[in-house]
Design a protein around this motif. Structure first.
Motif, PDB file in Angstrom:
ATOM      1  N   ARG A 194      -7.204   3.402   5.698  1.00 52.86           N
ATOM      2  CA  ARG A 194      -5.978   4.085   6.096  1.00 52.86           C
ATOM      3  C   ARG A 194      -4.795   3.228   5.650  1.00 52.86           C
ATOM      4  N   PRO A 195      -3.617   3.836   5.439  1.00 53.85           N
ATOM      5  CA  PRO A 195      -2.471   3.045   4.975  1.00 53.85           C
ATOM      6  C   PRO A 195      -2.181   1.820   5.834  1.00 53.85           C
ATOM      7  N   GLU A 196      -2.310   1.939   7.145  1.00 55.03           N
ATOM      8  CA  GLU A 196      -2.006   0.810   8.027  1.00 55.03           C
ATOM      9  C   GLU A 196      -3.031  -0.319   7.912  1.00 55.03           C
ATOM     10  N   GLU A 197      -4.169  -0.039   7.285  1.00 52.97           N
ATOM     11  CA  GLU A 197      -5.189  -1.065   7.079  1.00 52.97           C
ATOM     12  C   GLU A 197      -5.014  -1.800   5.750  1.00 52.97           C
ATOM     13  N   SER A 198      -4.088  -1.338   4.929  1.00 57.88           N
ATOM     14  CA  SER A 198      -3.856  -1.970   3.632  1.00 57.88           C
ATOM     15  C   SER A 198      -2.884  -3.137   3.785  1.00 57.88           C
ATOM     16  N   ILE A 199      -2.801  -3.961   2.748  1.00 57.97           N
ATOM     17  CA  ILE A 199      -1.946  -5.149   2.803  1.00 57.97           C
ATOM     18  C   ILE A 199      -0.479  -4.776   2.971  1.00 57.97           C
ATOM     19  N   GLY A 200      -0.038  -3.719   2.294  1.00 56.55           N
ATOM     20  CA  GLY A 200       1.365  -3.318   2.376  1.00 56.55           C
ATOM     21  C   GLY A 200       1.710  -2.515   3.616  1.00 56.55           C
ATOM     22  N   GLY A 201       0.692  -2.013   4.311  1.00 62.55           N
ATOM     23  CA  GLY A 201       0.942  -1.236   5.520  1.00 62.55           C
ATOM     24  C   GLY A 201       1.351   0.198   5.216  1.00 62.55           C
ATOM     25  N   ARG A 202       1.574   0.965   6.269  1.00 66.65           N
ATOM     26  CA  ARG A 202       1.975   2.369   6.127  1.00 66.65           C
ATOM     27  C   ARG A 202       3.432   2.459   5.701  1.00 66.65           C
ATOM     28  N   ARG A 203       3.698   3.344   4.730  1.00 65.09           N
ATOM     29  CA  ARG A 203       5.048   3.562   4.245  1.00 65.09           C
ATOM     30  C   ARG A 203       5.456   5.007   4.488  1.00 65.09           C
ATOM     31  N   GLN A 204       6.743   5.273   4.309  1.00 63.69           N
ATOM     32  CA  GLN A 204       7.311   6.569   4.663  1.00 63.69           C
ATOM     33  C   GLN A 204       6.622   7.740   3.971  1.00 63.69           C
ATOM     34  N   PHE A 205       6.189   7.552   2.723  1.00 59.45           N
ATOM     35  CA  PHE A 205       5.626   8.676   1.977  1.00 59.45           C
ATOM     36  C   PHE A 205       4.134   8.885   2.227  1.00 59.45           C
ATOM     37  N   HIS A 206       3.499   8.010   2.995  1.00 57.51           N
ATOM     38  CA  HIS A 206       2.074   8.184   3.277  1.00 57.51           C
ATOM     39  C   HIS A 206       1.869   9.322   4.276  1.00 57.51           C
ATOM     40  N   GLY A 207       0.973  10.233   3.943  1.00 58.81           N
ATOM     41  CA  GLY A 207       0.666  11.324   4.855  1.00 58.81           C
ATOM     42  C   GLY A 207      -0.164  10.848   6.036  1.00 58.81           C
ATOM     43  N   SER A 208      -0.110  11.590   7.125  1.00 57.09           N
ATOM     44  CA  SER A 208      -0.856  11.204   8.325  1.00 57.09           C
ATOM     45  C   SER A 208      -2.365  11.251   8.091  1.00 57.09           C
ATOM     46  N   LYS A 209      -2.826  12.066   7.121  1.00 53.46           N
ATOM     47  CA  LYS A 209      -4.261  12.179   6.834  1.00 53.46           C
ATOM     48  C   LYS A 209      -4.619  11.523   5.503  1.00 53.46           C
ATOM     49  N   GLU A 210      -3.783  10.611   5.039  1.00 53.33           N
ATOM     50  CA  GLU A 210      -4.024   9.960   3.759  1.00 53.33           C
ATOM     51  C   GLU A 210      -4.938   8.746   3.905  1.00 53.33           C
ATOM     52  N   VAL A 211      -5.864   8.592   2.980  1.00 52.54           N
ATOM     53  CA  VAL A 211      -6.749   7.420   2.931  1.00 52.54           C
ATOM     54  C   VAL A 211      -6.846   6.953   1.479  1.00 52.54           C
ATOM     55  N   PHE A 212      -7.201   5.680   1.296  1.00 50.65           N
ATOM     56  CA  PHE A 212      -7.346   5.091  -0.036  1.00 50.65           C
ATOM     57  C   PHE A 212      -8.823   4.739  -0.261  1.00 50.65           C
ATOM     58  N   LEU A 213      -9.360   5.117  -1.414  1.00 56.54           N
ATOM     59  CA  LEU A 213     -10.740   4.755  -1.736  1.00 56.54           C
ATOM     60  C   LEU A 213     -10.768   3.296  -2.175  1.00 56.54           C
ATOM     61  N   SER A 214     -11.421   2.446  -1.397  1.00 56.50           N
ATOM     62  CA  SER A 214     -11.382   1.001  -1.646  1.00 56.50           C
ATOM     63  C   SER A 214     -12.575   0.530  -2.472  1.00 56.50           C
ATOM     64  N   ASP A 215     -12.530  -0.748  -2.843  1.00 54.31           N
ATOM     65  CA  ASP A 215     -13.655  -1.394  -3.526  1.00 54.31           C
ATOM     66  C   ASP A 215     -14.525  -2.161  -2.531  1.00 54.31           C
ATOM     67  N   HIS A 216     -14.389  -1.838  -1.260  1.00 50.90           N
ATOM     68  CA  HIS A 216     -15.096  -2.532  -0.178  1.00 50.90           C
ATOM     69  C   HIS A 216     -16.356  -1.736   0.188  1.00 50.90           C
ATOM     70  N   TYR A 217     -17.520  -2.328  -0.063  1.00 49.93           N
ATOM     71  CA  TYR A 217     -18.808  -1.712   0.263  1.00 49.93           C
ATOM     72  C   TYR A 217     -19.435  -2.435   1.461  1.00 49.93           C
ATOM     73  N   ASP A 218     -20.266  -1.719   2.178  1.00 45.31           N
ATOM     74  CA  ASP A 218     -20.888  -2.317   3.355  1.00 45.31           C
ATOM     75  C   ASP A 218     -22.171  -1.554   3.673  1.00 45.31           C
ATOM     76  N   THR A 219     -23.026  -2.162   4.478  1.00 49.06           N
ATOM     77  CA  THR A 219     -24.247  -1.500   4.949  1.00 49.06           C
ATOM     78  C   THR A 219     -24.206  -1.430   6.467  1.00 49.06           C
ATOM     79  N   GLN A 220     -24.383  -0.247   7.007  1.00 46.13           N
ATOM     80  CA  GLN A 220     -24.266  -0.007   8.439  1.00 46.13           C
ATOM     81  C   GLN A 220     -25.454   0.794   8.947  1.00 46.13           C
ATOM     82  N   SER A 221     -25.688   0.707  10.241  1.00 47.81           N
ATOM     83  CA  SER A 221     -26.706   1.552  10.854  1.00 47.81           C
ATOM     84  C   SER A 221     -26.252   3.008  10.772  1.00 47.81           C
ATOM     85  N   ALA A 222     -27.189   3.889  10.426  1.00 52.16           N
ATOM     86  CA  ALA A 222     -26.858   5.311  10.346  1.00 52.16           C
ATOM     87  C   ALA A 222     -26.429   5.868  11.695  1.00 52.16           C
ATOM     88  N   ASP A 223     -26.824   5.206  12.765  1.00 48.61           N
ATOM     89  CA  ASP A 223     -26.479   5.682  14.100  1.00 48.61           C
ATOM     90  C   ASP A 223     -25.010   5.477  14.445  1.00 48.61           C
TER      91      ASP A 223
END
Length: 218
Positions: A66-95
């Motif tokens: 989400r914009p607020e999770e990025s280094i620059g933070g949320r800016r005026q033009f970011h939509g409330s439902k906007e997300v960025f596809l990151s290069d961060h991969y992870d493995t989690q429990s399906a549950d």
């Protein structure tokens, strides 16, 4: 002697029992955050694996930020439902999957008749280490020269085809919604001529309707 690790095998799909939803690689999902006060994480499933011992199923995901999770933070033009596809991969429990969601392209998102709770959009890829975006440039609109935020009402000039925020042209949202025509400050003179010519060719002696406005921003 140590027990041999059970080989992991890839699954084509998996039914998450707590939500009774079947997920597969390529699906976008909402995942439970460690802090319950935060919104669900958004991720794209890359792979589903089982260790062969039954219920221990894990998903390899690529995170959307989400914009607020990025280094620059949320800016005026970011939509409330906007997300960025990151290069961060992870493995989690399906549950930890709380539900399925849809991440639309920016173009498709703006065409939705209604936006649901599980609808998001993405127009940038994001490098989580450097804070860089791809693309690193985006079209800007209006006198304020800001990228388009689909949450904000804008009106389009019929002359230059640029889009404007009502507040930037000294207009209320209610006034903007009533417009049938709009010409910005730079296009207003030419726009008046076009409307007058169109009016005359209809062979009508009536006055131009009050809902047709040609505006000069002063």
């Amino acid at each position: 002697m140590a027990k041999a690790k059970a080989p992991r095998r890839a699954l084509d799909s998996y039914t998450v029992k707590p939500i009774n939803k079947t997920v597969k690689p390529g699906d976008c999902v909402l995942m439970r955050p460690s802090d319950p006060s935060k919104p669900s994480y958004v991720a794209k499933i890359e792979r589903i694996e089982s260790d062969g011992r039954g219920p221990n199923v894990r998903v390899r995901v690529r995170w959307y930020y989400r914009p607020e999770e990025s280094i620059g933070g949320r800016r005026q033009f970011h939509g409330s439902k906007e997300v960025f596809l990151s290069d961060h991969y992870d493995t989690q429990s399906a549950d930890t999957i709380e539900g399925k969601c849809m991440v639309h392209s920016f173009k498709n998102y703006t065409k939705l008749d209604a936006v649901g709770n599980d609808d998001f959009f993405c127009r940038f890829e994001y490098n989580s280490s450097t804070g860089a975006f791809n693309p690193d440039r985006v079209a800007v609109y209006c006198k304020c020269e800001m990228p388009y935020n689909p949450d904000d009402l804008m009106v389009q000039c019929e002359g230059c085809i640029d889009w404007f925020h009502p507040a930037c042209i000294e207009m209320s949202a209610e006034e903007a919604q009533r417009l049938d025509h709009f010409f910005c400050e730079n296009c207003s003179s030419e726009g008046q001529k076009k409307l007058q010519n169109s009016h005359n060719t209809r062979q009508s002696d009536a006055k131009v309707s009050s809902s047709t406005a040609v505006l000069s921003v002063f």
